[in-house]
Every structure is written in structure tokens, then in C-alpha cells.
Design a protein around this motif. Structure first.
Motif, PDB file in Angstrom:
ATOM      1  N   ALA A 132       0.606  -1.172   0.257  1.00  0.00           N
ATOM      2  CA  ALA A 132       0.046  -0.041   0.215  1.00  0.00           C
ATOM      3  C   ALA A 132       0.923   1.313  -0.130  1.00  0.00           C
ATOM      4  N   TRP A 133       2.146   1.187   0.665  1.00  0.00           N
ATOM      5  CA  TRP A 133       2.870   2.472   0.611  1.00  0.00           C
ATOM      6  C   TRP A 133       3.324   2.664  -0.681  1.00  0.00           C
ATOM      7  N   VAL A 134       3.733   1.441  -1.377  1.00  0.00           N
ATOM      8  CA  VAL A 134       4.325   1.838  -2.755  1.00  0.00           C
ATOM      9  C   VAL A 134       3.216   2.308  -3.667  1.00  0.00           C
ATOM     10  N   THR A 135       1.988   1.824  -3.408  1.00  0.00           N
ATOM     11  CA  THR A 135       0.878   2.494  -4.196  1.00  0.00           C
ATOM     12  C   THR A 135       0.658   3.820  -4.018  1.00  0.00           C
ATOM     13  N   VAL A 136       0.886   4.279  -2.620  1.00  0.00           N
ATOM     14  CA  VAL A 136       0.574   5.730  -2.288  1.00  0.00           C
ATOM     15  C   VAL A 136       1.644   6.586  -3.089  1.00  0.00           C
ATOM     16  N   ARG A 137       2.864   6.068  -3.019  1.00  0.00           N
ATOM     17  CA  ARG A 137       4.171   6.902  -3.476  1.00  0.00           C
ATOM     18  C   ARG A 137       3.867   6.961  -4.854  1.00  0.00           C
ATOM     19  N   LEU A 138       3.514   5.835  -5.711  1.00  0.00           N
ATOM     20  CA  LEU A 138       3.482   5.717  -7.115  1.00  0.00           C
ATOM     21  C   LEU A 138       2.237   6.686  -7.491  1.00  0.00           C
ATOM     22  N   THR A 139       1.134   6.663  -6.767  1.00  0.00           N
ATOM     23  CA  THR A 139       0.111   7.270  -7.080  1.00  0.00           C
ATOM     24  C   THR A 139       0.521   9.145  -7.183  1.00  0.00           C
ATOM     25  N   ALA A 140       1.057   9.530  -5.982  1.00  0.00           N
ATOM     26  CA  ALA A 140       1.593  10.952  -5.717  1.00  0.00           C
ATOM     27  C   ALA A 140       2.551  11.147  -6.716  1.00  0.00           C
ATOM     28  N   ALA A 141       3.418  10.578  -7.052  1.00  0.00           N
ATOM     29  CA  ALA A 141       4.611  10.931  -8.096  1.00  0.00           C
ATOM     30  C   ALA A 141       3.978  10.942  -9.298  1.00  0.00           C
ATOM     31  N   SER A 142       3.157   9.869  -9.772  1.00  0.00           N
ATOM     32  CA  SER A 142       2.583   9.981 -11.343  1.00  0.00           C
ATOM     33  C   SER A 142       1.667  11.010 -11.525  1.00  0.00           C
TER      34      SER A 142
ATOM     35  N   PRO B 213     -13.147  19.150  -9.014  1.00  0.00           N
ATOM     36  CA  PRO B 213     -13.720  17.872  -8.962  1.00  0.00           C
ATOM     37  C   PRO B 213     -13.526  16.661 -10.064  1.00  0.00           C
ATOM     38  N   PRO B 214     -13.404  17.187 -11.251  1.00  0.00           N
ATOM     39  CA  PRO B 214     -12.610  16.141 -12.332  1.00  0.00           C
ATOM     40  C   PRO B 214     -11.042  15.963 -11.849  1.00  0.00           C
ATOM     41  N   MET B 215     -10.476  16.799 -11.280  1.00  0.00           N
ATOM     42  CA  MET B 215      -9.128  16.234 -11.077  1.00  0.00           C
ATOM     43  C   MET B 215      -8.997  15.243 -10.039  1.00  0.00           C
ATOM     44  N   THR B 216      -9.905  15.418  -8.748  1.00  0.00           N
ATOM     45  CA  THR B 216      -9.813  14.545  -7.798  1.00  0.00           C
ATOM     46  C   THR B 216     -10.406  13.105  -8.380  1.00  0.00           C
ATOM     47  N   SER B 217     -11.235  13.037  -9.368  1.00  0.00           N
ATOM     48  CA  SER B 217     -11.835  11.916  -9.804  1.00  0.00           C
ATOM     49  C   SER B 217     -10.712  10.971 -10.591  1.00  0.00           C
ATOM     50  N   ASP B 218      -9.994  11.844 -11.448  1.00  0.00           N
ATOM     51  CA  ASP B 218      -8.795  11.246 -11.845  1.00  0.00           C
ATOM     52  C   ASP B 218      -7.711  10.758 -11.096  1.00  0.00           C
ATOM     53  N   MET B 219      -7.604  11.513  -9.951  1.00  0.00           N
ATOM     54  CA  MET B 219      -6.593  10.913  -8.895  1.00  0.00           C
ATOM     55  C   MET B 219      -7.037   9.713  -8.407  1.00  0.00           C
ATOM     56  N   VAL B 220      -8.315   9.442  -8.208  1.00  0.00           N
ATOM     57  CA  VAL B 220      -8.921   8.210  -7.644  1.00  0.00           C
ATOM     58  C   VAL B 220      -8.412   7.156  -8.576  1.00  0.00           C
ATOM     59  N   ALA B 221      -9.064   7.614  -9.904  1.00  0.00           N
ATOM     60  CA  ALA B 221      -8.914   6.423 -11.038  1.00  0.00           C
ATOM     61  C   ALA B 221      -7.103   6.231 -11.151  1.00  0.00           C
TER      62      ALA B 221
END
Length: 497
Positions: free
Chosen positions: A286-296, A423-431
Motif C-alpha cells: 500500500a505504501w508503494v501504491t501511495v508513493r506511485l500515485t503521488a509521483a505519477s 472535481p474532475p481532477m480528484t476523480s482522475d486521481m482516484v482512478a
């Protein structure tokens, strides 16, 4: 009437239904020498030593055996669902699998073979690797006995869906070594001039055909068929043709059964797979997933804004390039992009003499670039629409106050556009957060990959799956709350001013 009965018998025999085919579950992606496609003059043909065994076994059983493509790491669940009748794909006999399916008489005895790069001086075999580099990064295939051995010994395991990617990454310097079954090492590593065997093969085990737990009659027939292939020398001839017959087979294959106790079979399932054992591993993923989400996503936002501004305000040639960027990256699959960045770019660089690129493009770097470049195209369209939504009068009012276009964009236009885009930025981040699971295809052990490893090792798909889903929800739900909070805060500020 004398000729009636022979004629009737002939008609009856001609209408007797043929034996129902047996469906064989196998994954061609595993490659040589098991089951793979080879080019011929007219196209492609399916070949491999297991293909030859199924043909010989079909003749012994008197039933045709038809091929069914199925992912290797899901062969056991697929067999239990009866998606096919038998599984045969270098399927290793292990205690956890024996609890789920019936294994027939072994048809090959494998061992593990460690492979390194030519000139490797840090270790000479598996024992010295374990003693001198206890946290070495070692590649292997998912859901294999080699993966279990490496995990038990504490190595940094890089799992791959096929052996070709593992040996390629070893050659590029991304791995310290690769541990896989001897047949794969013979087929791939022995032919690669940049690779070499490190020490002798060890940790013996068995390949056997698996059938559904209730298909005891089919198991008995397959056992008899394999025994016949061994007795008349057919199996030895097949193994010799593929370079797999050796003294170990000659000594042990005749007497091997699927219930023997072998060195590698340490039970890692059942009560040992408790929540406190696998939860820390899931949290690491999960920590790798969080880091990857933030960086990308940071890359996607920065690049997306640049593309949007270029498309709206730059000269025509640059605007056309921005449009081409959006259309290109929205039109290609993310998985294809990841494979190109991780495997394609280093190979191209190596052909040009740039040998260090493969070590620099790690799975995390490749995933960040791939996801960032892809999502930047979608962010660019969000920003473009948001910027165009700001009334033209805002530009004119700022000009009347003597503000430059750059200052107007920075102080007036962009803040208003970001409120619209939130709002669409947040949706994209969740996706994007959920799409990080795609990165498991290039050996990045994020949350989804860790789930696959643990579930396939323990066969606790439901239990570990529920915990993994809870972690995804726990990490994604706060993004929605953050979005609503920022929308409310920014709207309050805008009304106040």
C-alpha cells in the motif's frame, strides 16, 4: 437378409459419438520448453515438450486433448471451477496445491537453477548469494516454487509473468540473479551469452498433471497413461528431444509419485497465513501504491497544464503538437506504454551503446513515467476546458488595470480555472490510484501485486482479498473528503472576495 446385420452394424458404428475431448489448461506465455508458438512456413504451430506429452497421452487414453489458454497463476482456481479438465504447464506439486486438486503421476523432475551475469564475482551459487547478499534482488516467475524459496530466505523478490522478462532484466543489470526451474534456464539462459549458471541445480520437485478433486477416475487413467509412456521409453524420447533428460530423471523418475516428500516442500499455508503475517506485507504494498500515485499524478498535473497552455496560447505549430500529444496518449493502452518504457527503451538504448539506461529505469520509475504521461493527456483536457470557462472579461479587466498577460494568467485566470477543474481532477486521481495495479505487469510490487503473491501462495483469495479491498477503500475515500473540503473552502474564499 444375410447381408443385413453386417450393414446394420456398420451403420451403428458410424453413428457412435466420438470420445469427448479433454480440455487442457495451459499458459503459452510461459514459453519454452513447455508450450509455446513457433513460426512455420504457413504461420505458427504450438510446440513444446508438454505438447508432445499430451499428444502421446491422448493416444494412450483414446481421447483427444484440446488446448485451452489460461493464465499460469490461475490454473488451480480455474481447474476447481471446471474451466478445463486437466492442468499441465510445469505445474509444481506443492502441499498447498495438493490440498486443492488431485495430482497425477509425475512426468518430470525439475530442480532450481540460479543464473547470474557473466563475470559475476560476488557469489558463485545460491548458498553464497544468500550469505553475501541477503537482500539481493532476485527475479523469478509468479506463483512458483522458486518464488516461495526466495521469499522464505528473505530476498527482494521480483516476480514476472514469464521467464523472458526476468532474464532480460538480469542482462540489463536490474537484478542480481534469477532463480527458475531448470527447464527454463536451459531454454533461455544457456543460450544467452551474457548469462551463466551459478552453481549446480538444487531443490528438486515434480511436475504433474492436475485434475479436479472429484475426478479420481480420470486421475487413474492418466496415471496409467504416464506409466505406459515411461515403460515404453516414449517419455524419455520426448525429454531427450528437448534436452531435458539427465541422470536425475534416469535415477528417480521411474519411482516418483505425487505424494513423495521432497526437499523443497515446506508447508507455508493453512494456519501459518494469519492476519498478522500478511498484513505487514500488504501495508508495504500500500505504501508503494501511495508513493506511485503521488509521483505519477504530480507529473500528470505539471505536464497536463503545460500541454493545455500550449494548446490554447502557443503558436500554431506548438498547439498542433499539444493536440497530437493528447490524442496519442489517450489512444494507446497504459499497459503497452509501460512495457515500452520498461523493456523497449533500455533495449533500444543498449543497441545504441547506452548501457546504463536499463539500471536507471526501475519498475517504479517506469510506472511513474507511464502513468504520468498517460494521465497528463486527460488532465490537459480538464485544464483546457477550465481555462476556457473563465470569462473573457477577466482578461480585459486585468489589461485595463495594467497587468501583463503572464501576471493575469498567474493571478486571475489560473486560480479560477483550478476551482473548476478540482472535481474532475480528484476523480482522475482516484482512478489513477486504482490503475497503479497495472504496474504489477513490470514487476513492481504494489498493493495489488502483493495481494496476488500472498493469495496465490496461501490460496486464501477471499480472506486476503477482503483485507486488500479494505486498504484500497481506506486510502481512496479520504481523497473524496479532501476534494469536497477544498471545493467548499475555495468557494468560500471566492465569495468573500
Amino acid at each position: 437378409m444375410a447381408g443385413f446385420w453386417p450393414l446394420a452394424a456398420l451403420i451403428l458404428l458410424s453413428t457412435t459419438p466420438a470420445a469427448e475431448p479433454l480440455r487442457w489448461g495451459c499458459d503459452e506465455e510461459g514459453g519454452a520448453p513447455y508450450c509455446f508458438k513457433r513460426q512455420t512456413g504457413d504461420g505458427f504451430e504450438r510446440v513444446g515438450f508438454e505438447v508432445d506429452i499430451t499428444k502421446a497421452l491422448s493416444a494412450r487414453l483414446g481421447r483427444p486433448i484440446t488446448f485451452t489458454q489460461y493464465p499460469f497463476d490461475n490454473l488451480v482456481p480455474g481447474l476447481k471451477k471446471r474451466d478445463f479438465d486437466l492442468a499441465m504447464n510445469g505445474l509444481e506439486v506443492t502441499p498447498d496445491r495438493r490440498r486443492e486438486v488431485l495430482f497425477c503421476r509425475p512426468y518430470y523432475l525439475y530442480r532450481q537453477q540460479l543464473v547470474c551475469r557473466i563475470g559475476e564475482s560476488r557469489f558463485t551459487d545460491y548458498t553464497t548469494l544468500k550469505n553475501t547478499l541477503p537482500r539481493a534482488k532476485v527475479g523469478t516467475m509468479d506463483a512458483t516454487a522458486a518464488e516461495r524459496i526466495l521469499a522464505n530466505d528473505g530476498f527482494d523478490v521480483a516476480g514476472y509473468p514469464a521467464p523472458t522478462e526476468a532474464y532480460r532484466d538480469l542482462g540489463l543489470g536490474r537484478l542480481d540473479a534469477v532463480l527458475l526451474d531448470l527447464p527454463m534456464a536451459i531454454s533461455y539462459a544457456r543460450k544467452d551469452k551474457a548469462l551463466a549458471f551459478a552453481g549446480p541445480a538444487f531443490a528438486p520437485g515434480r511436475y504433474a498433471i492436475a485434475v479436479h478433486p472429484e475426478d479420481t477416475v480420470l486421475k487413474t487413467k492418466i496415471d496409467a497413461g504416464i506409466d505406459a509412456l515411461i515403460a515404453d521409453g516414449t517419455l524419455r524420447g520426448i525429454l531427450e528431444e528437448w534436452g531435458l533428460w539427465d541422470e536425475f530423471q534416469a535415477t528417480h523418475l521411474q519411482t516418483a509419485t505425487s505424494d513423495d516428500s521432497w526437499e523443497l516442500e515446506t508447508d507455508h499455508t493453512g494456519e501459518n497465513w494469519t492476519l498478522m503475517r500478511y498484513l505487514p506485507l500488504l501495508l508495504e504494498g500500500a505504501w508503494v501504491t501511495v508513493r506511485l500515485t503521488a509521483a505519477s499524478f504530480a507529473l500528470a498535473m505539471a505536464l497536463g497544464l503545460l500541454v493545455a497552455v500550449t494548446r490554447l496560447y502557443a503558436p500554431q505549430p506548438f498547439a498542433m503538437l499539444a493536440i497530437a500529444y493528447v490524442e496519442f496518449f489517450r489512444g494507446i493502452p497504459v499497459l503497452l506504454l509501460l512495457f515500452f518504457i520498461y523493456f523497449g527503451l533500455p533495449t533500444m538504448a543498449e543497441s545504441l551503446g547506452w548501457n546504463g539506461l536499463g539500471e536507471w529505469i526501475t519498475p517504479f520509475v517506469a510506472a511513474t513515467l507511464g502513468l504520468g504521461l498517460n494521465y497528463a493527456a486527460y488532465e490537459a483536457e480538464i485544464y483546457r476546458a477550465s481555462l476556457q470557462a473563465v470569462p473573457r472579461g477577466q482578461w480585459e479587466a486585468a489589461a485595463c488595470l495594467g497587468m501583463s498577460p503572464n501576471l493575469t494568467f498567474k493571478r486571475i485566470i489560473l486560480p479560477q480555472a483550478l476551482r473548476t477543474a478540482l472535481p474532475p481532477m480528484t476523480s482522475d486521481m482516484v482512478a489513477l490510484f486504482k490503475d497503479t495495479s497495472i504496474a504489477s505487469a513490470i514487476a513492481l510490487v504494489e498493493l495489488n501485486k502483493e495481494y496476488q503473491i500472498l493469495a496465490k501462495s496461501s490460496l486464501k483469495f477471499v480472506e486476503i482479498g477482503l483485507v486488500t479491498a479494505a486498504l484500497y477503500l481506506a486510502l481512496s475515500l479520504p481523497l473524496g473528503y479532501l476534494s469536497r473540503y477544498l471545493e467548499k473552502a475555495w468557494n468560500t474564499d471566492s465569495h468573500g472576495t
